[in-house]
Scaffold this motif. Structure first.
Motif, PDB file in Angstrom:
ATOM      1  N   GLN A 126      -5.561 -12.056   0.066  1.00  0.00           N
ATOM      2  CA  GLN A 126      -4.154 -12.416   0.006  1.00  0.00           C
ATOM      3  C   GLN A 126      -3.866 -13.611   0.895  1.00  0.00           C
ATOM      4  OE1 GLN A 126      -1.967  -8.882   1.012  1.00  0.00           O
ATOM      5  NE2 GLN A 126      -2.491  -7.844  -0.899  1.00  0.00           N
ATOM      6  N   MET A 127      -3.008 -14.491   0.410  1.00  0.00           N
ATOM      7  CA  MET A 127      -2.568 -15.647   1.184  1.00  0.00           C
ATOM      8  C   MET A 127      -1.135 -15.968   0.802  1.00  0.00           C
ATOM      9  SD  MET A 127      -3.976 -19.592   1.145  1.00  0.00           S
ATOM     10  CE  MET A 127      -5.447 -19.334   2.119  1.00  0.00           C
ATOM     11  N   ARG A 128      -0.296 -16.237   1.778  1.00  0.00           N
ATOM     12  CA  ARG A 128       1.085 -16.624   1.521  1.00  0.00           C
ATOM     13  C   ARG A 128       1.322 -18.029   2.050  1.00  0.00           C
ATOM     14  NH1 ARG A 128       1.443 -11.970   4.119  1.00  0.00           N
ATOM     15  NH2 ARG A 128       2.492 -12.938   5.907  1.00  0.00           N
ATOM     16  N   ILE A 129       2.019 -18.848   1.267  1.00  0.00           N
ATOM     17  CA  ILE A 129       2.421 -20.168   1.740  1.00  0.00           C
ATOM     18  C   ILE A 129       3.704 -20.006   2.539  1.00  0.00           C
ATOM     19  CG2 ILE A 129       3.148 -22.488   1.070  1.00  0.00           C
ATOM     20  CD1 ILE A 129       1.448 -22.228  -1.421  1.00  0.00           C
ATOM     21  N   LEU A 130       3.694 -20.448   3.791  1.00  0.00           N
ATOM     22  CA  LEU A 130       4.826 -20.279   4.697  1.00  0.00           C
ATOM     23  C   LEU A 130       5.689 -21.531   4.793  1.00  0.00           C
ATOM     24  CD1 LEU A 130       2.894 -18.443   7.563  1.00  0.00           C
ATOM     25  CD2 LEU A 130       4.126 -17.422   5.626  1.00  0.00           C
ATOM     26  N   GLY A 131       5.152 -22.670   4.407  1.00  0.00           N
ATOM     27  CA  GLY A 131       5.900 -23.917   4.487  1.00  0.00           C
ATOM     28  C   GLY A 131       4.983 -25.101   4.293  1.00  0.00           C
ATOM     29  N   VAL A 132       5.568 -26.282   4.336  1.00  0.00           N
ATOM     30  CA  VAL A 132       4.825 -27.528   4.164  1.00  0.00           C
ATOM     31  C   VAL A 132       5.204 -28.472   5.297  1.00  0.00           C
ATOM     32  CG1 VAL A 132       4.325 -29.480   2.652  1.00  0.00           C
ATOM     33  CG2 VAL A 132       4.848 -27.239   1.655  1.00  0.00           C
TER      34      VAL A 132
END
Length: 228
Positions: free
Chosen positions: A7-13
Motif C-alpha cells: 500500500q502507498m498513499r500520495i500525500l502531496g506534491v
C-alpha cells in the motif's frame, strides 16, 4: 510482500527546480518521496511515463527519455520521467510507478504510454497489468525476472525492443517475453546494439515515437503480430 506492504498513499506534491524547460517534482507518499521530471503539454489527455533501470535515473537508453520530453509535448503528450525511491527493490519500484500513474491521471491524463528499460522493463510490465490508465507498454532491453505476468497485459499493445549484442541481458530475454505475451505485440531487434542501444538513438526514438502516437491515437487498431 504482505498486503499491507503493497500500500502507498500520495500525500502531496512538492515543487522542485526547473530542468531544461521541465519541472522537477517530488511526490510525497506514505513510503517516501518519488522524484519526477514533468514535461507539461497544455490540455493533453495523453501522457508518457518513463522508468529507468535498476540503478535509477531519468535518461533511459540512448537518452530516449529526455528526447521524448523535449519533443512529445509539442504533439500533445505530457511526459513524466520518474526515478525510484529505492532502486533495485522490485516491489517498491512497481509501487513508485503505480503512484506516478495515479498522479498523472489526477493531472488530467487518462491515457498513458508506459516505457521501461532493463530492470524497468519488468517494472512497467507489472504496472501495466494493474493500472487501467495504461494504454500501451514499451519494454526496452527488459529482464525476465519479475516479468512473468506479461500474459496479463493483453489486450494492451506491447512493444519489446532489444539489441542483439546486449551483454548484460541477452536479447533472448525479449524473445522469450514475446513468446509469452498475448496480442497485440511487436518485437524489434537492433542488430549489433548493446544494452543501452548506443549508436541507435535516432532509430530508437523514431520507433518509440511512432508506436506511442499510433497506439494512443487509435484505441481500436487491429492486432499486431510482427517480428523483425
Amino acid at each position: 510482500m504482505a498486503e499491507d506492504d503493497l500500500q502507498m498513499r500520495i500525500l502531496g506534491v512538492d515543487p522542485g527546480d526547473e530542468v531544461a524547460g521541465a519541472r522537477k517534482l517530488y511526490l510525497r507518499t506514505s513510503r517516501g518521496a518519488i522524484p519526477v521530471i514533468m514535461h507539461v503539454a497544455e490540455n493533453a489527455s495523453r501522457a508518457i511515463l518513463c522508468v529507468c533501470g535498476a540503478i535509477g535515473g531519468f535518461d533511459g537508453p540512448a537518452m530516449l527519455y529526455p528526447r521524448l520530453g523535449l519533443t512529445m509535448p509539442r504533439t500533445g503528450f505530457a511526459v513524466a520521467r520518474m526515478n525510484y525511491r529505492q532502486p533495485n527493490e522490485f516491489d517498491e519500484c512497481v509501487l513508485d510507478t503505480l503512484a506516478a500513474l495515479t498522479f498523472i491521471k489526477g493531472a488530467g491524463h487518462d491515457r498513458v504510454a508506459l516505457i521501461g528499460h532493463s530492470f524497468g522493463g519488468a517494472v512497467v510490465i507489472n504496472a501495466g497489468t494493474v493500472s487501467p490508465v495504461v494504454t500501451t507498454v514499451v519494454a526496452v532491453s527488459s529482464q525476465l525476472a519479475g516479468a512473468h505476468v506479461i500474459g496479463e497485459l493483453a489486450p494492451k499493445p506491447l512493444l519489446l525492443i532489444h539489441g542483439t549484442a546486449d551483454t548484460i541481458l541477452s536479447d533472448e530475454c525479449s524473445r522469450m517475453l514475446y513468446e509469452r505475451a498475448g496480442e497485440p505485440k511487436m518485437l524489434k531487434l537492433f542488430d549489433n546494439a548493446d544494452h543501452r542501444l548506443s549508436g541507435h538513438g535516432d532509430e530508437l526514438f523514431n520507433l518509440v515515437q511512432g508506436w506511442i502516437e499510433s497506439r494512443l491515437q487509435s484505441p481500436a487498431l487491429p492486432p499486431i503480430d510482427s517480428q523483425f
